[in-house]
Scaffold this motif. Structure first.
Motif: not given
Lengths: 265, 265, 265, 265
Positions: A160-161, A167-168, A198-199, A204-207
Motif C-alpha cells: 500500500d501507498a 497518513i497519520k 493530494y491530501y 505525499i510521495h511514496s518511494v
C-alpha cells in the motif's frame, strides 16, 4: 520487582523481537508465548536460542488462563485485537496492543474496563520513539511553516501507498496548519502522478526500493529556507525500546491510553 | 494602522534586506534609514530601486531625533548595540536588535527601561523561524534520544568554527539530556580531528564549502533508527519574515525579550 | 555448471553471510566450511538452518586438501591472508580474499602464481557495489568540482576514525584533483577538531552513533551548487551480491585482481 | 587574447548573469548586449552597476552586424533559437545556445554549417557542471543497481512536473539499465498519485515548495544498501562557470556540439 509478560503472536516478525526483548531484560519474565505452529515446543526455539523453560501454547486463552501474567503484548491481527484486549483486562492482565483497527467506541469501552479493574493498557500503532518525535515536530512546525510535503520510503514489496505513518503525519499537519492549497493553480503534470498524492492541500510521495526498511522525511519550505525532519528505521528491533518502556509504564497508571506519545515521559 | 520603522545599518547586507522588506509591506512605513556612505541620497538607491522619498541620514542620532519611528531595526555591530538599544527606548522607540554581544546585566537593565517606558523590544541572534524550530526540536529530542551529533555547513570563507547556531544548539541539548559521554572510550583518531569538536560528551562537525550559505543537521541515533532535524538557509531574505513578525509583535507587549522563540506565537 | 565453493572463517559475521549466500544460489555448491568452534557439526548449524550435509572442519588445510573446491572465499584475518591465498592457488583453487593487509610485493607474487596455474583470484577490501560506485564517482567529480569534504557515519562502538572507506575515497580524490588547500587560511577553531581531520587540503568528518551501520557522504561545493554522493549500507547481507559476482567471475579470467571495481563489468 | 562576447536576451534572468560573468572575467570583453526594453542605455544599467561603455541594442541583427563578436551567448526563447544560431554562424560568430527546442535535423544542419565556417558552437539545455555529473553518474549506476527512483524539488510556482532535468535523467537511466518493472505488481495506491509518475518501469516524484530553487536526488536501492546522487542548485549564478567554460572552449574546436557534457574536459 519482576514483571511477568505474555507474548501473543510470538512467532510473527514483531512477536519474535518481543520475545528476545523480554528475555534480555532482567526486570521482565516471560511467562507465556502463543504461537500455534510452535505449540508444545520451548519458546527458545522461536528465536533460535537455547532452551528457556517456557512451553509455547497454541491459543490466546491458554496463555491468559494459565500464566500469571502482569502484562500481555499483542502483535497479532486487527480483527482479533478488540477481543484480546477485552479478555485480557477481564483476566487482570494489562494489554499492550501493537495493532490498529479499534473503533473510538471500542477504545472508550476498554478504557472504562481498565478503570474498573484498576489496570493500565496501551493501544499504539507505532512504538518507535523517533517516528513519534518526527510526527510531533512536523505537527508543530506546520503552525509556523505551512508549506509542506511528505516523502516516505519503504521496501519495494510493500503493497500500500502511502504508508500508514505518512497518513497519520499528514492528518496531524492538516489539524494544525492554516488551510492552504499549495502550489501553482496552473500546475500541469506531463507525467501523471508526478506531483504525488493530494491530501488537504499538500502532497505525499511514496518511494519503494529494495534495501530500504522504513524512512520518512517531512519537508517544510518558505522564504529562502527549508526545514526537514527525517526518521530512518533500519529494523524491527528499533521498536523494542518503546515496547519495553510501555510494558513497565503500564504497571503505574490506570486506563487505556491510545498512542505511545502519551506515555513517553 | 501603519507602523513607522527606522532602519539602522541600512547599507549592510542585512540592512538592505530589511529596507526591502519594510517597503514591500503596506502595513509598514519606512521613516528613516541610517547609512553614512549613502547620506543625503534617496533610500531607494540602497536597494537599486526607484526613488521612495526618504533621505538616508548619516547618524543614528539623526534618525532617532527627527523621524517619528515606532520601531527601529538595528543590524549593526556588537559594540554599538547596547548604546543604540538604550537610546532608542529613551526616545520612545521599540528596538529590534539583530546583533549579539549584550551582557546579562545589560539585558536586565534594558528590560527595566522598556517596562518604565511601556515599550516592547527584542534582542535576537537569529530571526530564522526554521533555525529556531530546529533548535527547539533538537532540545526536545535529546530527552528521548540522548545520542547525538551536530553537523553544520557554511561557505568556505567563514572564519570561525563551529558556528554560533551550532554552539547554541549544543547548549540546549546539553541542558536537556542526561549526562552522557558518547562513543567507544577506546576510540582512536588516525587523522587528528576526524571525530570533530568535543562538547559535553558529544561532537560538532563544521563543513566549509563554496556554494553553501548556512545549513545544519542534528542527528540522533539509537536502537536501529536515526532522527534528523535539518535546516537549510539559502539567503538573507529568509530572515525577513522573522524580522517582519518581530516589528509588528513589538507593538503589543512590554519589556525586552531575548530570543525570537519567545515571541513566535 | 555448478561451482564448488569452500568458505573459510565460516562462523564469523561475514562468513555466515557467505554460507547463506552460497546455499541460496543453485549455481553454487558448498563443499567445505572452516570454523574451529563448529568442527564436526553440520554447516547448517552455522546459520541456524536445517541440516545440509556438509560437515564443518577445523582447519584451512582440511578444507583445501579434501574438498573439490573451485573457489574459496576467505573472510578471516589479515595475518593469515597471504598464506591462505598462496596455498589455495597451489592447490588449484581460486581465492576470493575479503581481507586487507597484502603488500604490493605479495600481490605481484600471487598474480604470477595465478598466471602459472591459470587461475583467477581476487583481493577486495570492499564488495559493496554501491560503495565502489560512490568512490568512483567521487574521484571523477573531483576533476570538475575540486572543493570537497567527506562525512562518514558508523556505529558508536567503532574504534578507529576515520573509516577505511573514507580514507580510500580521500586518496582517490587527492590523486585526481588539482592541488588545493581549501577554506579560509585565517580560519579558527573555537572548539578544537570542529573542522575535522585534514587530508591533502580537505577534511574528513567521522560521525559515530548507535543505530547506524555504515554510511558515507562525499560533498562537492562550488558556484551556487553542491553535488552529494551518498552510500548507505544497512547490513552485511548487502555485500553478498558482490561476493556472489566475484565467485562466478573468477572462473573466467586468469591472474590476481586487486579491487572489486576491476571485475564489476 | 581577449574573447569578444555578444549577449542576446541580456535583460532576462539568465542574460543578466551572463553580462555580469563576462564583465568580471578579464579574458572576456562585452561587445554587444541585446535587450529591446533597455535599447540606447548603457549595459551597466542591466545589472545595476556603473557605466561600462557598451550601449544596449534593440535587435539581434544589430548585435550580429555591428559588433566584432567572437562568441555570442543566447538565452532567449526556443522559437528564435534556430534562426539565431544559423545567422550567427553565417556571420562568423560562435553560438552558445542556452535554449532547447532544436530538432535533430536542425542540429545536423548547424553542425555542417559550423564545419564549413570552421567555427565551434554549443547547444546546451543545462550548463551546471554538478547537474551534468549527477546525470552521468546516475546513468552509470543504473547498470549495476537497476532499482531506482528520482525525486526532484523546485519552487512552488513552477508550472510543469516533472522537471526537464529529471526527464532527461530518466531517459539516460532507461537507455542503460536492463528492462525492469519495479515494485510489487499488486501495489495499490490509497491516495492516487502517491507512487509518483511512471516512466519505463520506475517512478519520478516532483516536490514543489517555496524556498527551493532546483534540487534533484536519484536513489538506487538493493541488497541492504542505497546509493544517492544529489544535486542542489541555489541560484542562477551557479550556471555561469559552465557558460564561461563554453565561451572559451568554443574558440578551440570546430562543429556544433549538443550537450555541455561533451566539452567538459
Amino acid at each position: 520487582m519482576t514483571i511477568n509478560v505474555a507474548v501473543i503472536g510470538a512467532s510473527g516478525r514483531m512477536g519474535k523481537e518481543v520475545v528476545k526483548m523480554v528475555l534480555s531484560d532482567p526486570e521482565l519474565q516471560l511467562v507465556a508465548a502463543v504461537a500455534p505452529s510452535y505449540a508444545g515446543k520451548d519458546a527458545g526455539e522461536l528465536i533460535g536460542s537455547k532452551t528457556i523453560g517456557v512451553t509455547v501454547v497454541a491459543t490466546f486463552e491458554e496463555a491468559i488462563n494459565n500464566a500469571q501474567a502482569d502484562v500481555m503484548v499483542d502483535f497479532t491481527v486487527p480483527h482479533l485485537a478488540y477481543a484480546h484486549a477485552k479478555r485480557s483486562i477481564e483476566a487482570g492482565i494489562r494489554p499492550i496492543m501493537g495493532t490498529t483497527g479499534f473503533t473510538p467506541e471500542q477504545i472508550t469501552e476498554l478504557d472504562e474496563l481498565c478503570q474498573q479493574h484498576q489496570l493500565g493498557g496501551l493501544i499504539a500503532p507505532n512504538f518507535s520513539i523517533g517516528a513519534i518525535l518526527m510526527m510531533k515536530f512536523a505537527q508543530e512546525a506546520a503552525k509556523y511553516m505551512p508549506h509542506v510535503e511528505i516523502i516516505e520510503y519503504h521496501g519495494d514489496q510493500k503493497l500500500d501507498a502511502p504508508s500508514g505513518t505518512s497518513i497519520k503525519t499528514a492528518e496531524l499537519i492538516a489539524q494544525t496548519r492554516q488551510e492552504l492549497r499549495q502550489g501553482n493553480p496552473e500546475e500541469k503534470e506531463t507525467i501523471e502522478g508526478a506531483r504525488g498524492g493530494y491530501y488537504e492541500g499538500f502532497r505525499i510521495h511514496s518511494v519503494r526500493l529494495p534495501g530500504v526498511f522504513a524512512q520518512q522525511e517531512v519537508i517544510f519550505g518558505g522564504n529562502g529556507q527549508t526545514l526537514k525532519i527525517r526518521h530512518d528505521s533500519y529494523d524491527r528491533a528499533g521498536y523494542m525500546p518503546g515496547v519495553n518502556h510501555a510494558v513497565k509504564k503500564a504497571m503505574s497508571y490506570t486506563g487505556m491510553v491510545y498512542g505511545f506519545e502519551h506515555i513517553m515521559d
